[in-house]
Design a protein around this motif. Structure first.
Motif, PDB file in Angstrom:
ATOM      1  N   ASP A 130      63.725  30.138  12.147  1.00 32.27           N
ATOM      2  CA  ASP A 130      63.782  29.068  13.142  1.00 32.27           C
ATOM      3  C   ASP A 130      63.336  29.601  14.504  1.00 32.27           C
ATOM      4  OD1 ASP A 130      64.543  27.059  14.995  1.00 32.27           O
ATOM      5  OD2 ASP A 130      66.040  26.294  13.589  1.00 32.27           O
ATOM      6  N   MET A 131      64.221  30.302  15.205  1.00 37.14           N
ATOM      7  CA  MET A 131      63.958  30.972  16.492  1.00 37.14           C
ATOM      8  C   MET A 131      63.769  30.014  17.658  1.00 37.14           C
ATOM      9  SD  MET A 131      61.579  34.272  15.591  1.00 37.14           S
ATOM     10  CE  MET A 131      61.827  35.246  14.099  1.00 37.14           C
ATOM     11  N   ALA A 141      59.571  29.098  13.823  1.00 34.92           N
ATOM     12  CA  ALA A 141      58.858  30.323  13.451  1.00 34.92           C
ATOM     13  C   ALA A 141      58.220  30.176  12.080  1.00 34.92           C
ATOM     14  CB  ALA A 141      59.820  31.503  13.476  1.00 34.92           C
ATOM     15  N   ALA A 142      58.909  29.503  11.160  1.00 37.13           N
ATOM     16  CA  ALA A 142      58.349  29.289   9.824  1.00 37.13           C
ATOM     17  C   ALA A 142      57.064  28.475   9.888  1.00 37.13           C
ATOM     18  CB  ALA A 142      59.370  28.595   8.926  1.00 37.13           C
ATOM     19  N   THR A 143      57.066  27.430  10.689  1.00 37.43           N
ATOM     20  CA  THR A 143      55.874  26.603  10.840  1.00 37.43           C
ATOM     21  C   THR A 143      54.703  27.437  11.344  1.00 37.43           C
ATOM     22  OG1 THR A 143      57.275  24.711  11.377  1.00 37.43           O
ATOM     23  CG2 THR A 143      54.931  24.513  11.882  1.00 37.43           C
ATOM     24  N   LEU A 144      54.959  28.228  12.364  1.00 33.75           N
ATOM     25  CA  LEU A 144      53.915  29.072  12.946  1.00 33.75           C
ATOM     26  C   LEU A 144      53.408  30.087  11.929  1.00 33.75           C
ATOM     27  CD1 LEU A 144      52.259  30.067  15.376  1.00 33.75           C
ATOM     28  CD2 LEU A 144      54.218  31.481  16.013  1.00 33.75           C
ATOM     29  N   LEU A 153      47.951  35.107  14.372  1.00 27.62           N
ATOM     30  CA  LEU A 153      49.197  35.842  14.194  1.00 27.62           C
ATOM     31  C   LEU A 153      49.091  37.263  14.743  1.00 27.62           C
ATOM     32  CD1 LEU A 153      50.294  34.738  10.610  1.00 27.62           C
ATOM     33  CD2 LEU A 153      51.381  34.129  12.778  1.00 27.62           C
ATOM     34  N   ALA A 154      47.984  37.915  14.482  1.00 27.85           N
ATOM     35  CA  ALA A 154      47.790  39.277  14.985  1.00 27.85           C
ATOM     36  C   ALA A 154      47.812  39.300  16.508  1.00 27.85           C
ATOM     37  CB  ALA A 154      46.477  39.844  14.456  1.00 27.85           C
ATOM     38  N   ARG A 177      52.633  34.309   2.128  1.00 34.31           N
ATOM     39  CA  ARG A 177      53.090  32.960   2.461  1.00 34.31           C
ATOM     40  C   ARG A 177      53.302  32.126   1.209  1.00 34.31           C
ATOM     41  NH1 ARG A 177      49.545  31.383   7.875  1.00 34.31           N
ATOM     42  NH2 ARG A 177      47.958  30.875   6.348  1.00 34.31           N
ATOM     43  N   PRO A 178      54.241  31.156   1.261  1.00 35.47           N
ATOM     44  CA  PRO A 178      55.041  30.788   2.430  1.00 35.47           C
ATOM     45  C   PRO A 178      56.260  31.692   2.614  1.00 35.47           C
ATOM     46  CG  PRO A 178      55.591  29.344   0.619  1.00 35.47           C
ATOM     47  CD  PRO A 178      54.484  30.239   0.117  1.00 35.47           C
TER      48      PRO A 178
END
Length: 298
Positions: A130-131, A141-144, A153-154, A177-178
């Motif tokens: 979540d975050m 955070a999961a969505t991202l 992401l890097a 992923r996921p």
């Protein structure tokens, strides 16, 4: 006017960071006004209110609904609560012409947020990715992690986590992923970074949290608003917890205190006051840096 003081204990205990130093720099006096931009669970606020004498002199801000719930005793005692991020709060208060004798911003994540697995901030406990500090926002955070490209992401992990193996970690995230839990992400990182994998996980989690919550942009915008919210002689104290935040605060204070006749602030801390690295009761305090200033240009 309601002059009741908030109770001494809240439902969730939170040890305020650098409390004695904050009180020394803010130097609260009876009748002075106080703005806490990251009130959290009220540790700093309670100590300041005890010294100014009335909760009604305090305005407490937080974007976390759990913190707002914990702060309701302060509202009952007369304080004003604002459930929003600190940039929105400062913009609104400035537009209303408000000024304060003391302002505190304790940046970053509070200890209770780390200690609740369901918030997804901690690498130590299994929880959803979540975050979000404000769970009213959609992106987690999961969505991202599950939608961003490897390049994005890097860049996030490198820029906000200062992680040297960002590219390899991002590639592994894509391959696995996921991802849904903090443990899954931690395991992916440990597969890529064999040595000091815990440090890499901490940096990666930090990067995702900063990106999800827009933390650095929030701090940048805040610095442009702070001087206008201070009364002449008003004091501001800011606590940061990593170098990215501290660089912004250091630059802000340098610009505001070294502008010659146009300087609006005078620094109260030649060097940042650092947290106690031996504090076993509050590990978060170990990385804390406190900087403060007083408004001089009237």
């Amino acid at each position: 006017m309601n002059t009741k003081k908030p109770p001494q204990q809240l439902q969730l205990h939170h040890e305020p960071v650098l409390l004695s130093d904050v009180l020394q720099l803010l130097a609260p006096k009876k009748g002075e006004t106080y703005l806490d931009l990251t009130a959290g669970y009220g540790g700093h606020a309670r100590a300041v209110i005890d010294r100014v004498g009335k909760a009604s002199l305090a305005t407490l801000v937080d974007r976390d609904e759990m913190a707002i719930d914990a702060l309701k005793p302060f509202k009952d005692a007369g304080a004003k609560l604002l459930h929003t991020d600190f940039v929105s709060a400062t913009a609104m208060l400035r537009a209303a012409g408000r000024q304060f004798d003391m302002i505190l911003a304790d940046l970053g994540v509070s200890s209770p947020q780390f200690d609740i697995a369901s918030r997804g901030f901690s690498i130590r406990m299994t929880g959803p990715l979540d975050m979000r500090m404000d769970r009213r926002q959609e992106q987690t955070a999961a969505t991202l992690l599950n939608e961003a490209s490897a390049e994005e992401l890097a860049d996030i992990i490198r820029t906000f986590g200062e992680e040297p193996k960002a590219k390899r970690i991002a590639k592994s995230i894509i391959e696995h992923r996921p991802l849904r839990t903090t443990t899954e992400l931690r395991d992916v990182i440990s597969q890529v970074v064999k040595k000091n994998s815990l440090d890499a996980a901490v940096r990666t989690f930090q990067a995702l949290r900063i990106r999800i919550n827009g933390e650095l942009e929030q701090v940048r915008q805040l610095t442009t608003l702070l001087p206008d919210l201070l009364t002449p002689g008003g004091r501001v104290a800011i606590i940061s917890f990593h170098s990215l935040e501290d660089r912004i605060i250091k630059r802000f204070l340098k610009e505001e205190t070294e502008a010659g006749y146009e300087a609006r602030l005078r620094s109260l801390t030649k060097q940042p006051i650092r947290g106690d690295i031996s504090d076993v009761h509050n590990p978060r305090a170990r990385s804390a840096k406190l900087r403060a200033a007083v408004k001089i240009n009237i």
